[in-house]
Design an enzyme around this catalytic site. Sequence first.
Site, PDB file in Angstrom:
ATOM      1  N   GLY A  87     -49.970   9.442 -47.246  1.00 29.85           N
ATOM      2  CA  GLY A  87     -49.357  10.182 -48.333  1.00 29.85           C
ATOM      3  C   GLY A  87     -47.842  10.213 -48.203  1.00 29.85           C
ATOM      4  O   GLY A  87     -47.212   9.238 -47.782  1.00 29.85           O
ATOM      5  N   SER A  88     -47.237  11.351 -48.497  1.00 31.94           N
ATOM      6  CA  SER A  88     -45.781  11.414 -48.690  1.00 31.94           C
ATOM      7  C   SER A  88     -44.949  11.183 -47.440  1.00 31.94           C
ATOM      8  O   SER A  88     -43.762  10.871 -47.540  1.00 31.94           O
ATOM      9  CB  SER A  88     -45.404  12.757 -49.311  1.00 31.94           C
ATOM     10  OG  SER A  88     -45.941  12.854 -50.621  1.00 31.94           O
ATOM     11  N   THR A  89     -45.513  11.352 -46.232  1.00 32.52           N
ATOM     12  CA  THR A  89     -44.714  11.043 -45.042  1.00 32.52           C
ATOM     13  C   THR A  89     -44.305   9.568 -45.041  1.00 32.52           C
ATOM     14  O   THR A  89     -43.258   9.203 -44.496  1.00 32.52           O
ATOM     15  CB  THR A  89     -45.488  11.356 -43.747  1.00 32.52           C
ATOM     16  OG1 THR A  89     -46.750  10.673 -43.774  1.00 32.52           O
ATOM     17  CG2 THR A  89     -45.707  12.857 -43.587  1.00 32.52           C
TER      18      THR A  89
END
Length: 580
Positions: free
Chosen positions: A286-288
Amino acid sequence: MHEEYLDIAKQAQQRRVPLYSSRGSVVDRHGELLASSQRVYTVVADRHHLANYDIARRGVAKAEGISMREVARKYDREEIADRYVARLVRVMARPLGYHGWELRQLIDETDRVDVLLQKNVEEDKYRELKELLTAERLGGIYFRPGSRRYYPSPRTLTHVLGFVNHEGEAQEGVEKRMDAMLAGEDGYREITRGPSGKEIVAHRGETVEPLSGHDVRLTIDMGMQNIVEAALDEAWYEYRPEKICAVFIDPKTSAVRAMASRPHFDLETREGNRRNLAVTDTYEPGSTFKLVAFAGALDKGLVSRRTPINCHYGKYQEGALTLGDHHPYGDLTVEGVFAKSSNIGSYKIAAQLGRKSFFEYMTAFGFGKQTGVELTGEAIGIVHPLDSWNLTSFSRNSIGYAVSVTPLQMANALGAVANGGELMRPYLVESVVDSKGRTISENKPEVVRRVMSERAAREMRKMFRTVVDGEGITGTVTGSAAAVDGYDVGGKTGTARKVNPDGRGYLAGRYVVSFMGFLPADDPEILGIIVVDDPQTHSSVARYGGTVAAPIFSRIAGEAAAYLDLEPDYSEILAKRDER
């Protein structure tokens, strides 16, 4: 029949007695003992010697308080042997942990000459048994020296250490990976025994002395490890996830300082889950993973932190591609896109970089390859070939979907941002030392490649800091719960839908949430990642990386900063005091 009887005599009289080597110890970077070998003994009954006439007469004479000559006049040979074994069973059954009938049956019904009575007898019990045999004048029982692996804290650092099984075989973790250094080499001694069962020293044959194993010093810091283990135990109880793990490394060298997973297992009983989630399990980050697009665009000079990005108020259409955001944003700066984790803004930055360059930065950060850490079962993750990408798959990669990573890969990629742009090889073994204290080998920090310029890395650290403190950003940011009093913290949240195990889409309402971060933000000394698979929360707590994983990071980082005696940012403390 000379040859046949000679062979029988040799089998009864001659033995090659193993001389066991001592397996090396494992210690942490400060010398704290993590694994060592204890001297133990195997208790063996030699059925030839139990049937020996002189041994049996001596034992019966002791039991009945008469001379050996009187025993010979009173009983025939078969009766003497039977009475002797019966006496041995009466004396030894309870100390060896048997009922009398169990021990008698074991001796009488075993076809082998050597009857195994008990394994892993420790030194105190060994001396007790030896004294008992001497006092009771019992022969035919022998003690074979060996060793058993001992773990002082059997429920700590379990996945990193691995273990040695009851057969002496290394299984998993450092024990397995460093087995050639730890194991040593057994020796042997050829001996001849007389009728009494005692060795005839004058007939001693060849002796090959055992070689002790080397000691292994890890980069693990047990002070930090205990902090991490306690935090994971608390989170495991609070969120009841399917699994959770944490990895903390030195951001300048990628030396692993702490690594733990739940569920875990017991090094003594071997009960529990033996998968080291930090290296064996992969997940969609995801966003990491957005750090790839932002780092690449900054490194290429395509954007700055202040470059405006139109986020289309939460809905973006490009041909067959449709992207949405969890909140409708209009114009944001690049830094704002990162702090608020806009999917639309992140994709548009990746699009400026282009598919080919984006893919090159992905691989430069180490995704799709093993890190090379000294552990077993390390996964490589999934990075699909560039020629298989289309517009949709490119957009998904840019926001951390359609790609899978290990927690260690993700932490190590962040390390390249924290240390000024260089990807390091993570390592667990600091050095190997022989039994005389001489260093056999030593690991030094190893640069794999430069991923980005120092300028770009510095700008990225500022953006990571904004994710936590929100400075210059209107409204809330995603990582505020990762803050640590007295320190500037940089970090990034990640919330990804949980992949369906059968490979068909995603599971409704289930997530893998994460937070990765470092402190102090300007010159990081602590860097770590928390990954929580399918946390269960109350209705008032959303299942996001910022609400579940970030607070866990905050607790660990705060306690670790105190443990490492890192100097606080006094301006930060004063600012918070003024706010109060």
